[in-house]
Design a protein around this motif. Structure first.
Motif, PDB file in Angstrom:
ATOM      1  N   ASN A 175     -38.370 -25.060  -9.599  1.00 18.36           N
ATOM      2  CA  ASN A 175     -38.124 -25.733 -10.953  1.00 18.36           C
ATOM      3  C   ASN A 175     -38.054 -24.399 -11.875  1.00 18.36           C
ATOM      4  O   ASN A 175     -38.960 -24.219 -12.409  1.00 18.36           O
ATOM      5  N   MET A 176     -36.865 -23.972 -12.179  1.00 18.25           N
ATOM      6  CA  MET A 176     -36.777 -22.798 -13.071  1.00 18.25           C
ATOM      7  C   MET A 176     -36.947 -23.441 -14.393  1.00 18.25           C
ATOM      8  O   MET A 176     -36.758 -22.379 -15.549  1.00 18.25           O
ATOM      9  N   ASP A 177     -37.032 -24.466 -14.824  1.00 19.65           N
ATOM     10  CA  ASP A 177     -37.074 -24.862 -16.190  1.00 19.65           C
ATOM     11  C   ASP A 177     -38.714 -24.687 -16.686  1.00 19.65           C
ATOM     12  O   ASP A 177     -38.958 -24.658 -17.801  1.00 19.65           O
ATOM     13  N   ILE A 178     -39.341 -24.499 -15.575  1.00 21.45           N
ATOM     14  CA  ILE A 178     -40.872 -24.462 -15.883  1.00 21.45           C
ATOM     15  C   ILE A 178     -41.245 -22.834 -15.199  1.00 21.45           C
ATOM     16  O   ILE A 178     -41.980 -22.208 -16.177  1.00 21.45           O
ATOM     17  N   CYS A 179     -40.542 -22.490 -14.074  1.00 17.82           N
ATOM     18  CA  CYS A 179     -40.938 -21.114 -13.771  1.00 17.82           C
ATOM     19  C   CYS A 179     -40.178 -20.054 -14.425  1.00 17.82           C
ATOM     20  O   CYS A 179     -39.008 -20.375 -15.047  1.00 17.82           O
ATOM     21  N   TRP A 180     -40.578 -18.780 -14.330  1.00 15.84           N
ATOM     22  CA  TRP A 180     -39.502 -17.515 -14.837  1.00 15.84           C
ATOM     23  C   TRP A 180     -39.676 -16.423 -14.111  1.00 15.84           C
ATOM     24  O   TRP A 180     -40.482 -16.253 -13.469  1.00 15.84           O
TER      25      TRP A 180
END
Length: 452
Positions: A175-180
């Motif tokens: 989930n790249m909305d949380i990760c970066w």
């Protein structure tokens, strides 16, 4: 009469490198590898040569401030097959050298199979050859019959330790909305992803402490009786073993948040889980430092509590295998020959070196030593001031024989520097000195015979 001059047993990093070095110097080689013909090991999944099972990283590629980066450089200068294929299969990993494991193993296999002086035979060797130049490079998972034969010859029980394998996540389930994406201190691979080489999963204090509690409570793999007293190697310590050392151990280790600004908060998280690209397509991501002996169901349940991995799908879960190695300082001479049977050399992890790069480096040296011997012009050991020489010295005489343990290459193995060199200058001083000492030795070691 045999149609080969040297028998190399084992097609991992060390055996493949040894066979290549011999063949490049005009020597005919029989390379025996049991995978693909006579069985598998508990850790391998394919019959490819030099298959990587624990990680896809060769660690730092910085040759000016890191001992393993210096070792990379020295091996490249000697025409290392392993380093050439690693460079060809490289994936972004900041200042580290990481590879697409399938492309890397395929490249090594292709090079070995296509070499006119190497015969690859899929067979298991159960006894030590009684005569003829031989290199044993069967690795830490040597099949029981050969391990028993080695034990009978050496008259000494092999030491052993556990090596744990990290999980791999499918990238499209993160989930790249949380990760970066970011590299620590923004140190990315030149030409790599401008956003950074790692995917970072942030944790606040509550999430981190819940994770550690779940890790401590999770169901673990139970050891068999013969495994009960086997120690871990520090470089592959399972995360649950680290967690047992204290609540903050993980966030000062593989979950360290230092140098990673979360773009959504502008601050470092309390803890972070990093994922490193595992293949060239960027579809698989390795959980950095997350070697584990948790049972598979417990892994899935716990790792999905990590922010950003709530719906993670795993291409591979963590595992555990037992590694064995011989008391090399007692049993081997300075050119890796078995003292009780000098026609036999040992190479790779079975000697007690630790790490993919180190295994290949000792395979390289065993090949060079054997080639020189076959040609009637024995080769001296690389200077102890070099990375190759320092690692070899640890294996063949620099370590305490009673408490001999696996060792990665590090500057602690090198001869001390003068006291007047400042601390900030010491790493560069080690590497500069190593290059000065390696240059004359290379003249005798790196020029292979040219094939028609």
């Amino acid at each position: 009469m045999a149609d080969y001059q040297v028998h190399v047993i084992g097609g991992g990093f060390a055996g493949s490198e040894a066979a290549w070095q011999l063949a490049q110097r005009g020597i005919r080689v029989r390379l025996s590898e049991m995978r693909g013909g006579a069985g598998m090991t508990p850790a391998h999944e394919t019959d490819a040569l030099a298959e990587m099972v624990c990680s896809n990283s060769f660690r730092s590629d910085d040759a000016d401030s890191n001992a393993v980066g210096l070792l990379h450089q020295e091996m490249r200068s000697l025409g290392s097959l392993i380093m050439a294929q690693a460079d060809a299969a490289r994936v972004p990993a900041g200042s580290a050298l990481a590879v697409d494991r399938e492309l890397f193993a395929a490249g090594v296999t292709r090079a070995i199979v296509s070499h006119p002086l190497i015969e690859l035979v899929r067979e298991r060797i159960d006894t030590l050859p009684e005569a003829g130049p031989t290199i044993i490079a069967t690795g830490p998972l040597t099949a029981a019959p050969l391990a028993e034969a080695i034990g009978r010859e050496t008259g000494s029980d092999a030491l052993a330790f556990f090596d744990a394998i990290a999980p791999i996540v499918h990238g499209d389930t993160i989930n790249m909305d949380i990760c970066w994406r970011a590299s620590r201190w923004d140190k990315s691979t030149p030409g790599g992803n401008p956003e950074g080489d790692y995917i970072n999963c942030p944790m606040n204090k509550e999430q981190y402490e819940a994770f550690v509690a779940g890790l401590n409570a999770g169901e673990k793999t139970q050891f068999k009786d013969w495994e009960a007293n086997t120690p871990y190697f520090e470089g592959c310590m399972p995360i649950e073993v680290m967690a047992e050392r204290g609540i903050d151990t993980l966030r000062h280790g593989p979950m360290k948040p230092v140098g990673l600004d979360n773009p959504r908060t502008g601050r470092w998280p309390y803890a972070v889980v990093q994922l490193r690209q595992d293949n060239a397509l960027g579809t698989l991501w390795n959980m950095v430092g997350f070697q584990t002996k948790l049972k598979h169901a417990a892994q899935v349940a716990l790792f999905r509590t990590i922010p950003g991995l709530e719906n993670a799908e795993f291409a591979r879960l963590g595992g555990l295998h037992r590694n064995t190695f011989i008391k090399s300082p007692l049993l081997l001479d300075p050119s890796l020959r078995l003292r009780s049977a000098p026609h036999i050399r040992f190479a790779g992890q079975i000697t007690g070196c630790e790490g993919y790069v180190e295994s290949a480096a000792i395979g390289l040296l065993s090949g060079l030593f054997t080639a020189a011997e076959v040609d009637g012009a024995p080769l001296s050991s690389p200077p102890p001031e070099t990375a190759l020489g320092a690692l070899l010295g640890h294996i063949t005489g620099g370590a305490n024989t009673e408490n001999y343990q696996p060792m990665n290459v590090n500057f602690g193995l090198f001869p001390p520097l003068p006291d007047d060199i400042r601390k900030k200058q010491r790493k560069q001083a080690y590497t500069d000195r190593a290059r000065d000492h390696l240059a004359p030795w290379l003249q005798a070691a790196r020029e292979p015979a040219r094939l028609d």
